[in-house]
Design a protein around this motif. Structure first.
Motif, PDB file in Angstrom:
ATOM      1  N   ARG A 151      -9.054   0.290  -8.375  1.00  0.00           N
ATOM      2  CA  ARG A 151      -8.061  -0.676  -8.630  1.00  0.00           C
ATOM      3  C   ARG A 151      -8.781  -1.666  -8.888  1.00  0.00           C
TER       4      ARG A 151
ATOM      5  N   LEU B  94     -10.455  -5.204  -7.139  1.00  0.00           N
ATOM      6  CA  LEU B  94     -10.649  -5.070  -5.898  1.00  0.00           C
ATOM      7  C   LEU B  94     -12.139  -4.926  -5.520  1.00  0.00           C
TER       8      LEU B  94
ATOM      9  N   GLU C 167      -4.930   2.259   6.206  1.00  0.00           N
ATOM     10  CA  GLU C 167      -5.042   1.377   5.133  1.00  0.00           C
ATOM     11  C   GLU C 167      -6.250   1.763   4.344  1.00  0.00           C
TER      12      GLU C 167
ATOM     13  N   TRP D 249      -9.905   1.068   2.718  1.00  0.00           N
ATOM     14  CA  TRP D 249     -10.652   0.186   1.905  1.00  0.00           C
ATOM     15  C   TRP D 249      -9.797  -0.820   1.167  1.00  0.00           C
ATOM     16  N   THR D 250      -8.742  -0.126   0.702  1.00  0.00           N
ATOM     17  CA  THR D 250      -7.728  -1.192  -0.181  1.00  0.00           C
ATOM     18  C   THR D 250      -7.042  -2.181   0.739  1.00  0.00           C
TER      19      THR D 250
ATOM     20  N   LEU E  52      -8.252  -6.285   0.551  1.00  0.00           N
ATOM     21  CA  LEU E  52      -7.572  -7.312   0.206  1.00  0.00           C
ATOM     22  C   LEU E  52      -7.269  -8.533   0.886  1.00  0.00           C
TER      23      LEU E  52
ATOM     24  N   GLU F  94     -14.258  -0.609  -7.842  1.00  0.00           N
ATOM     25  CA  GLU F  94     -13.103   0.237  -7.491  1.00  0.00           C
ATOM     26  C   GLU F  94     -12.337   0.637  -8.530  1.00  0.00           C
TER      27      GLU F  94
ATOM     28  N   LEU G 112       0.829  -1.269  -0.056  1.00  0.00           N
ATOM     29  CA  LEU G 112       0.065  -0.184   0.096  1.00  0.00           C
ATOM     30  C   LEU G 112       0.888   1.258  -0.056  1.00  0.00           C
TER      31      LEU G 112
ATOM     32  N   GLY H 257     -10.619   5.234  -0.013  1.00  0.00           N
ATOM     33  CA  GLY H 257      -9.870   3.932  -0.787  1.00  0.00           C
ATOM     34  C   GLY H 257      -8.870   3.703  -0.408  1.00  0.00           C
ATOM     35  N   SER H 258      -7.784   4.595  -0.274  1.00  0.00           N
ATOM     36  CA  SER H 258      -6.361   4.245  -0.015  1.00  0.00           C
ATOM     37  C   SER H 258      -6.033   5.152   1.188  1.00  0.00           C
TER      38      SER H 258
END
Length: 324
Positions: A216, A219, A307, A309-310, A314, A214, A86, A282-283
């Protein structure tokens, strides 16, 4: 919304909440210009960041145009490594101190942070400085676009390398950040429990509901159990023109948005400190916008899930809620 000018400082107070020992969370362009004219111990940092799927590059745009004497703060570079890969996680105390030294920042330097969106990634950088106890820090409301709207000058090219300084290793305020384990444990509490923290999700409502993908690839969308959707853009106002940009809304508007998301009673509990609140996105970037808005309201117990949601999605063991 009428934005305050330097000669209308009584209006600017509507947008700030700080103690006598802290700088205001927000400065307006003419205020920053006056500060730079008056004080020497001021450092301006461009913390522009773009989503991974964007063709734009913050460093390249800085080289093309920036506030005079500004330096570029790469939030992905000033960060701790993460086992999941991340980006822009809070740095270690030593990494933060080293970065400050490279920018010529001392413990009493007034650090002013901006971005080229107006307000987007600069609150995340401010959150980092405040989490390490550097309370003499602010963001530039409206960022570089509003600076230009006010007719203030810019420059291009590489920044001048400042004289390095000594910055004593700070202590991280651990109450400002939440780990995956803490978020999972909190999700198991009854949300009405006194011990449950309010988790506010800054992503778009479609991503929160699980109806939109998302950004990404691969994800899952959805949300953390018992979390509440509060898209970060509701704390911001968009200004159209040759360049579209955002500014932070008034505290009255932020309070109304919070009331609509969580209810007036719970909003009051957050603001008066009876309830702790955690922001996520999100990040970990736009969660900083919610963090900033809550701080402007005077909420004392605001943390950020680094961290976001990513990191949560994950992990295959995470419980993901989708409201379809």
């Amino acid at each position: 919304m009428v934005l305050p000018r330097l000669g209308s400082l009584h209006l600017a107070k509507r947008f700030t909440h700080s103690s006598s020992r802290s700088a205001p969370y927000l400065l307006f362009p003419l205020q920053l210009q006056e500060l730079l004219n008056r004080e020497e111990n001021v450092k301006v940092l461009d913390a522009t960041w773009f989503m991974p799927n964007s063709p734009r590059n913050g460093r390249e745009e800085f080289l093309a145009k920036h506030i005079p004497k500004a330096q570029f703060l790469d939030l992905d570079a000033v960060a701790s490594p993460h086992p999941l890969g991340l980006k822009h996680m809070l740095p270690s105390e030593a990494t933060f101190a080293t970065a400050c030294e490279s920018f010529g920042i001392r413990a009493n330097t007034h650090v002013v942070i901006y971005d080229t969106h107006g307000v987007f990634s600069s609150p995340r950088a401010l959150y980092m400085f405040r989490s390490f106890g550097h309370s003499n820090s602010s963001i530039l409301n409206g960022g570089l676009p509003f600076w230009e709207v006010e007719g203030l000058s810019t420059e291009s090219g590489q920044e001048q390398q400042p004289h390095t300084t000594h910055y004593s290793k700070p202590s991280l305020d651990t109450s400002s950040v939440r780990s995956y384990e803490q978020v999972v444990e909190n999700a198991e509490h009854d949300p009405s429990s006194q011990h449950a923290e309010v988790v506010l999700d800054a992503r778009s409502r479609g991503r929160y509901l699980g109806t939109d993908p998302e950004p990404r690839p691969g994800l899952s969308s959805g949300h953390i159990p018992n979390s509440i959707a509060l898209p970060f853009h509701v704390f911001l106002q968009t200004h159209e023109g040759p360049t579209s940009y955002t500014t932070v809304r008034s505290t009255a508007d932020i309070r109304r948005a919070l009331n609509e998301a969580v209810g007036s009673s719970q909003a009051e509990s957050i603001i008066n400190g009876q309830k702790s609140v955690v922001t996520t996105c999100g990040s970990g970037m736009t969660a900083g916008v919610l963090w900033l808005g809550l701080k402007l309201l005077g909420a004392p117990k605001v943390g950020l899930y680094d961290e976001s949601w990513t990191g949560y999605a994950l992990r295959p063991t995470s419980k993901i809620v989708k409201d379809r």
